[in-house]
Design a protein around this motif. Structure first.
Motif, mmCIF file in Angstrom:
data_model
loop_
_atom_site.group_PDB
_atom_site.id
_atom_site.type_symbol
_atom_site.label_atom_id
_atom_site.label_comp_id
_atom_site.label_asym_id
_atom_site.label_seq_id
_atom_site.Cartn_x
_atom_site.Cartn_y
_atom_site.Cartn_z
ATOM 1 N N LYS A 1 0.828 -1.210 0.000
ATOM 2 C CA LYS A 1 0.000 0.000 0.000
ATOM 3 C C LYS A 1 0.861 1.258 0.000
ATOM 4 O O LYS A 1 0.588 2.218 -0.737
ATOM 5 C CB LYS A 1 -0.920 -0.014 1.218
ATOM 6 C CG LYS A 1 -1.863 1.170 1.293
ATOM 7 C CD LYS A 1 -2.756 1.078 2.507
ATOM 8 C CE LYS A 1 -3.692 2.278 2.583
ATOM 9 N NZ LYS A 1 -4.589 2.189 3.790
ATOM 10 N N CYS B 1 2.656 1.555 -3.447
ATOM 11 C CA CYS B 1 1.744 1.972 -4.521
ATOM 12 C C CYS B 1 1.420 3.459 -4.425
ATOM 13 O O CYS B 1 1.125 4.108 -5.438
ATOM 14 C CB CYS B 1 0.450 1.155 -4.465
ATOM 15 S SG CYS B 1 0.646 -0.585 -4.926
ATOM 16 N N GLY B 2 1.456 3.987 -3.228
ATOM 17 C CA GLY B 2 1.166 5.400 -3.053
ATOM 18 C C GLY B 2 2.327 6.315 -3.384
ATOM 19 O O GLY B 2 2.138 7.538 -3.465
ATOM 20 N N LYS C 1 5.135 7.268 -6.177
ATOM 21 C CA LYS C 1 5.316 7.087 -7.616
ATOM 22 C C LYS C 1 6.594 6.338 -7.944
ATOM 23 O O LYS C 1 6.604 5.445 -8.806
ATOM 24 C CB LYS C 1 5.294 8.459 -8.294
ATOM 25 C CG LYS C 1 5.343 8.399 -9.805
ATOM 26 C CD LYS C 1 5.229 9.784 -10.402
ATOM 27 C CE LYS C 1 5.260 9.726 -11.924
ATOM 28 N NZ LYS C 1 5.140 11.078 -12.524
ATOM 29 N N PHE D 1 6.862 2.238 -7.420
ATOM 30 C CA PHE D 1 5.905 1.379 -8.126
ATOM 31 C C PHE D 1 6.454 -0.034 -8.293
ATOM 32 O O PHE D 1 5.761 -1.020 -8.033
ATOM 33 C CB PHE D 1 5.583 2.003 -9.486
ATOM 34 C CG PHE D 1 4.686 1.165 -10.347
ATOM 35 C CD1 PHE D 1 3.330 1.110 -10.113
ATOM 36 C CD2 PHE D 1 5.209 0.430 -11.406
ATOM 37 C CE1 PHE D 1 2.500 0.340 -10.913
ATOM 38 C CE2 PHE D 1 4.392 -0.340 -12.206
ATOM 39 C CZ PHE D 1 3.026 -0.382 -11.956
ATOM 40 N N ALA E 1 6.542 -2.315 -5.089
ATOM 41 C CA ALA E 1 5.294 -2.989 -4.712
ATOM 42 C C ALA E 1 5.236 -4.389 -5.318
ATOM 43 O O ALA E 1 4.810 -5.350 -4.660
ATOM 44 C CB ALA E 1 4.097 -2.155 -5.160
ATOM 45 N N MET F 1 -5.010 -3.756 -4.584
ATOM 46 C CA MET F 1 -4.051 -2.640 -4.569
ATOM 47 C C MET F 1 -3.171 -2.644 -5.803
ATOM 48 O O MET F 1 -2.873 -1.580 -6.370
ATOM 49 C CB MET F 1 -3.200 -2.717 -3.291
ATOM 50 C CG MET F 1 -3.963 -2.410 -2.020
ATOM 51 S SD MET F 1 -2.899 -2.304 -0.550
ATOM 52 C CE MET F 1 -2.360 -4.017 -0.417
ATOM 53 N N ASN G 1 -5.220 -1.543 -8.881
ATOM 54 C CA ASN G 1 -5.470 -0.101 -8.796
ATOM 55 C C ASN G 1 -4.211 0.701 -9.124
ATOM 56 O O ASN G 1 -4.276 1.753 -9.772
ATOM 57 C CB ASN G 1 -5.964 0.251 -7.392
ATOM 58 C CG ASN G 1 -6.459 1.667 -7.295
ATOM 59 O OD1 ASN G 1 -7.223 2.129 -8.139
ATOM 60 N ND2 ASN G 1 -6.045 2.381 -6.271
ATOM 61 N N SER G 2 -3.064 0.194 -8.685
ATOM 62 C CA SER G 2 -1.811 0.867 -9.001
ATOM 63 C C SER G 2 -1.510 0.810 -10.497
ATOM 64 O O SER G 2 -1.019 1.785 -11.079
ATOM 65 C CB SER G 2 -0.665 0.235 -8.203
ATOM 66 O OG SER G 2 0.558 0.843 -8.492
ATOM 67 N N THR H 1 -3.520 3.395 -12.619
ATOM 68 C CA THR H 1 -3.061 4.781 -12.607
ATOM 69 C C THR H 1 -2.129 5.086 -13.768
ATOM 70 O O THR H 1 -1.909 6.262 -14.095
ATOM 71 C CB THR H 1 -2.344 5.093 -11.277
ATOM 72 O OG1 THR H 1 -1.220 4.218 -11.118
ATOM 73 C CG2 THR H 1 -3.290 4.913 -10.104
#
Length: 378
Positions: A149, A152-153, A155, A158, A161, A183, A186-187, A190
């Motif tokens: 998490k 992924c938050g 940049k 990435f 993760a 997660m 969702n990543s 983006t």
């Protein structure tokens, strides 16, 4: 005749005379110094001044006193959770790790990562993640999911993760679960901001979907919607429809987001008839599409000369307190003019003006001028 004395006697007499002259000259002066009115002060040597401890050091020592000898991981976890300062918590975490007969486990690492992230100590959190990946503590699903998490938050984390995810795949005690895949999907989504970039990450979506099925994780509607969205954005609508038809096998019901992704993807692909059928299906279930889905659907129907359906979708959009943008209005009205329906387009513009309360005067005049030019040209 003078008497000559031996050399040694003359030397001794010379020394005695010099000593007599020195004593007499000294006696003529006042040899004693003036007596001071106050006795001289004797300065005792000062003891070395100890360094003053900072408030953070005092607070750190007070927390150390709370840890009893022979403390366990649960004691350290409780102390970390009770510490409001993330820096002191990190110092406490490092100090306990250096004690004999003690080693952090996944619980204390999870607490410390959460404290570092909530306290915005991101560099410390990255260091903790590297330690866990290096085998500093046993594997744990909550710990690894927290690491994913956080990665992924950020940049630039990435790829980290997916490093955590690969370690989970190799672990026997921390296999990926539904939260892990949600997660990661969702990543990946983006990155689907441009069409030429979508295809780069579409392979990762396919691979992740296959691994999720192989691991026995049952997806929910949220995860399946993300897979459908990825395929629809890349205009791979057949794969999106396949996932849509498989939703019932997992006990999932499609929602408005499911239909919106499919309708938008089908219309952008040029399969407007299928998009219209799915739109009618979702409307029959009482679902309302997204604004972008309405805009793409109306423009696609207008360019296909299906004006009745386009006008119907426009009125439905307005009734749902949504307003088409200038481009959508312009596409519909100008396509009607090209089809020789300029007068009907003018009447329709007046109806839109009355029903759409969000249409401002500037938009109306722009559309009206466009109709005059279109009617004259066609």
């Amino acid at each position: 005749m003078a008497l000559r004395l031996p050399c040694t006697i003359r030397t001794s007499l010379l020394r005695l005379s010099l000593r007599h002259l020195t004593t007499s000259s000294t006696a003529g002066d006042d040899p004693s110094p003036p007596t001071p009115s106050h006795p001289p002060l004797t300065l005792s040597p000062k003891p070395p001044n100890p360094r003053t401890r900072t408030p953070m050091e005092k607070q750190f020592e007070s927390w150390l006193h709370n840890l009893k000898p022979g403390f366990t991981q649960s004691d350290v976890d409780e102390a970390l959770r009770a510490q409001p300062d993330p820096d002191i918590a990190l110092d406490l975490f490092r100090w306990t790790a250096q004690q004999r007969h003690y080693k952090h486990n996944h619980v204390t690492y999870l607490s410390m990562v959460e404290i570092a992230v909530s306290g915005r100590r991101y560099r410390a959190a990255e260091t903790l993640i590297e330690e866990v990946l290096a085998g500093a503590c046993p594997a744990s699903v909550p710990l690894f999911n927290t690491m994913i998490k956080f990665s992924c938050g950020r940049k630039f984390l990435f790829n980290r993760a997916f490093d955590v995810y690969k370690k989970m795949l190799k672990s026997e005690d921390a296999r990926p679960n539904l939260e892990t895949y949600a997660m990661l999907f969702n990543s990946l989504l983006t990155k689907f901001d441009r069409l030429n970039v979508c295809y780069v990450y579409l392979h990762a979506v396919r691979s992740l979907s296959k691994q999720m099925k192989a691991s026995g994780v049952i997806p929910d509607t949220f995860v399946l919607n993300m897979i459908i969205k990825a395929y629809s954005k890349c205009l791979v609508v057949d794969e999106a429809l396949r996932v849509f038809r498989e939703m019932g096998l997992y006990g999932c019901e499609p929602n408005s987001f499911t239909y919106s992704y499919l309708v938008k993807g089908l219309c952008e692909k040029g399969r407007v008839n299928q998009g219209w059928e799915l739109y009618q299906e979702m409307r029959s279930k009482g679902m309302v599409p997204k604004v972008t889905t309405y805009l793409v659907l109306i423009c696609s129907l207008a360019m296909e000369r299906r004006f009745q359906h386009a006008i119907e979708a426009t009125f439905t959009m307005i009734s749902n307190t949504m307003s088409p943008d200038l481009l959508t209005y312009k596409t519909l009205l100008e396509e009607m003019c090209r089809d020789g329906k300029g007068n009907e387009a003018s009447r329709l513009l007046e109806i839109f003006r009355k029903r759409d309360t969000r249409m401002n005067e500037r938009t109306y005049k722009t559309l009206l001028d466009g109709l005059h030019f279109s009617t004259r040209d066609f």
